[in-house]
Design a protein around this motif. Structure first.
Motif, mmCIF file in Angstrom:
data_model
loop_
_atom_site.group_PDB
_atom_site.id
_atom_site.type_symbol
_atom_site.label_atom_id
_atom_site.label_comp_id
_atom_site.label_asym_id
_atom_site.label_seq_id
_atom_site.Cartn_x
_atom_site.Cartn_y
_atom_site.Cartn_z
ATOM 1 N N PRO B 120 0.800 -1.232 0.000
ATOM 2 C CA PRO B 120 0.000 0.000 0.000
ATOM 3 C C PRO B 120 0.832 1.281 0.000
ATOM 4 C CG PRO B 120 -0.903 -1.551 1.539
ATOM 5 C CD PRO B 120 0.405 -2.108 1.108
ATOM 6 N N LEU B 124 -0.045 4.230 -2.436
ATOM 7 C CA LEU B 124 -0.223 5.598 -1.952
ATOM 8 C C LEU B 124 0.690 6.556 -2.716
ATOM 9 C CD1 LEU B 124 -1.668 7.229 0.176
ATOM 10 C CD2 LEU B 124 0.067 6.613 1.810
ATOM 11 N N MET B 140 -5.182 7.397 -1.064
ATOM 12 C CA MET B 140 -5.554 7.653 0.328
ATOM 13 C C MET B 140 -6.490 6.573 0.846
ATOM 14 S SD MET B 140 -4.084 10.418 1.111
ATOM 15 C CE MET B 140 -4.798 11.486 2.285
ATOM 16 N N ALA B 144 -5.907 4.155 4.052
ATOM 17 C CA ALA B 144 -6.859 4.076 5.151
ATOM 18 C C ALA B 144 -7.349 2.643 5.327
ATOM 19 C CB ALA B 144 -8.037 5.009 4.886
ATOM 20 N N GLN B 146 -5.705 -0.072 4.473
ATOM 21 C CA GLN B 146 -4.671 -0.948 5.033
ATOM 22 C C GLN B 146 -4.607 -0.831 6.543
ATOM 23 O OE1 GLN B 146 -0.427 -0.541 4.246
ATOM 24 N NE2 GLN B 146 -0.299 -2.364 5.466
ATOM 25 N N ILE B 147 -4.675 0.428 7.038
ATOM 26 C CA ILE B 147 -4.571 0.612 8.486
ATOM 27 C C ILE B 147 -5.707 -0.131 9.174
ATOM 28 C CG2 ILE B 147 -4.551 2.337 10.317
ATOM 29 C CD1 ILE B 147 -3.495 4.278 8.113
#
Lengths: 166, 345
Positions: B120, B124, B140, B144, B146-147
């Motif tokens: 990612p 990004l 973005m 987001a 991935q987190i």
């Protein structure tokens, strides 16, 4: 032969880490700085790997590259209104330099004063199983305290961003 | 064979496998999606269009490699590599059979997750560096996502690790050998305790590979092609090859963790030695079955919204995964030993 390859790898990785760190500090583009930071983290993971600390290297990649770098990039990009804003002026901050020097000095002093620096490498690096056993027996209490500190930070962050309800 | 030569042979065969997979999977995807949509898919080049992807590869290789004027040149060049290299490295720990694997890592599972977590960043950067707001939005979203999903994905693999007692992918496969009551294979998926975990794993891995219910970072209909919109020629090729390759790796990981890897139940272990191609063939078949299942989901469900995905990840999957870890621990370490001898798991 058995010694040259790890040594060459170490010098390459150390050079990559140092070069990345210097580039990170000297670039004026904050996104580029984050990418250099990522490079430093990966090079450090490579050094761990060269030392035989497989688990530490993987955790370094997973946590620093996979989570910290993504979060940093995400935040940097989220707060930039235009792409041109990524390029920042480069003020010379003597105060920060002095603080960094002070910190480095403190760390050096602490290392020399309180820690016994290992002189040789163990024949084999401990595996994941030994590591886990050690962590959950000898270091159980510090480990749990660390998790408690992180939990407190997490709850604090949630409270901080609580917004309108507060 | 000298060690250096062995490494070179391994790397070349992984690249060959990755490219073959890519070419075959693109054709398969078009056919699977085509038939799900009640149309034929590619039909004109070769019998049933099997040569269509070869044409596309030639097209990709010979197209002009454009760099947008507003792009951040260095990062625009670097991003496809940051996407591609980790998905290439993810093959290193996969056990295709008892002996056919590039490395035998004690931490193989962690290795695969660790290298895939770098992808990612490339996405990004690809979105940001192309200087296009749709690209940036796609990037973005990907970050987001991935987190949000990285944690449940890792946590959903933990119960399996607890049951197998190792993070070595080969060891996890070995732990699934044999049968229960000489009928049911001892794959982890046949253990009811693992079913919720498997569901979490499937959802999280669909997000990991940007499959359609969760493909917000590309979202053709709203973001053109998201982070890949400004890439052309082989840079585009690398990004998409990596995407297909990640699909393969996640499916292979699912097969290894839950479906006994290269094992066939009910046959003696000596058969694998007698027929060396048996185990890799079984592994590939299972993996491709998993891929087709993923695409079945892809062809069936509409895309969810980004906030729905965040809700799912943070409020549902993470607590559920944590509960499953505790439950697996309690059952495996407390309840099963109590009944040990009377009931064998």
């Amino acid at each position: 032969m058995s010694q040259t390859l790890p040594t060459v790898a170490f010098y390459l990785l150390a050079f990559a880490a140092l070069y990345g760190a210097i580039s990170m500090m000297s670039t004026r583009n904050v996104v580029h700085a984050t990418v250099w930071l990522l490079e430093v983290m990966l090079a450090t993971a490579g050094i761990y790997l060269a030392l035989g600390a497989e688990f530490l290297a993987l955790v370094q990649v997973l946590v620093y590259a996979g989570a910290v770098a993504v979060l940093t990039l995400f935040t940097v990009m989220l707060t930039l209104r235009r792409r041109e804003d990524a390029v920042r002026p480069f003020p010379v901050a003597w105060g920060s330099l002095a603080m960094a020097a002070l910190f480095t000095g403190g760390v050096l002093l602490a290392l020399n004063g309180f820690c016994s620096v290992p002189t040789g490498m163990p024949a084999t690096a401990p595996g994941l199983e030994d590591f886990g056993r050690e962590l959950f027996t000898t270091w159980m209490v510090p480990f749990e305290i660390a998790s408690l500190v992180l939990l407190a930070a997490l709850i604090g962050a949630v409270w901080w961003t609580g917004g309108d309800d507060r | 064979m000298s060690p250096t030569l062995a490494v070179v042979v391994k790397l070349v065969s992984i690249i060959a496998l990755m490219l073959t997979n890519g070419v075959f999977m693109i054709y398969l995807l078009r056919k699977v999606l085509g038939h799900l949509h009640i149309r034929l898919g590619p039909m004109h080049v070769g019998p049933h269009g099997i040569l269509q992807t070869m044409n596309d590869v030639i097209k990709l290789l010979t197209k002009e490699d454009l760099t947008p004027r507003l792009a951040d040149k260095a990062l625009f060049f670097l991003a496809p590599m940051i996407v591609f290299v980790p998905s290439f490295m993810a093959y290193l720990a996969l056990p295709f059979s008892d002996t056919l694997k590039a490395t035998s890592l004690e931490t193989g599972l962690l290795f695969t997750f660790a290298v895939l977590s770098v992808v990612p960043i490339g996405i990004l950067l690809a979105g940001w560096s192309s200087g296009n707001k749709w690209g940036l939005l796609g990037g973005m979203r990907s970050a987001a996502m991935q987190i949000a999903y990285e944690v449940p994905l890792l946590l959903s693999a933990l119960p399996v690790v607890m049951l197998a007692g190792t993070t070595d992918l080969g060891g996890i496969v070995d732990a699934q050998a044999g049968t229960w009551l000489s009928v049911i294979p001892r794959w982890f998926i046949t253990n009811p305790l693992i079913w919720p975990t498997f569901l979490i794993f499937v959802i999280a891995s669909l997000i990991e590979v940007n499959q359609t219910p969760f493909d917000m970072s590309e979202a053709e209909s709203e973001l053109v092609a998201g982070f890949g919109a400004d890439y052309s020629a082989m840079k585009f090729g690398l990004i998409y090859l990596s995407e297909f390759s990640n699909t393969f790796v996640m499916s292979a990981l699912g097969v290894t963790l839950f479906f006994g890897g290269w094992l066939v139940p009910w046959i003696p272990m000596s058969w694998y030695e007698a027929v060396p191609v048996l185990a890799p063939t079984v592994f590939m078949l299972k993996t491709y079955l998993g891929i087709v299942l993923m695409w079945w989901i892809r062809g069936t469900y509409p895309r969810v919204r980004i906030d729905q995905l965040m809700d799912l990840g943070w409020k549902r999957l993470i607590p559920a995964a944590l509960v499953m870890i505790v439950l697996t621990g309690v059952v495996d370490k407390l309840i099963v030993p109590l009944f040990n001898g009377a009931v064998s798991w």
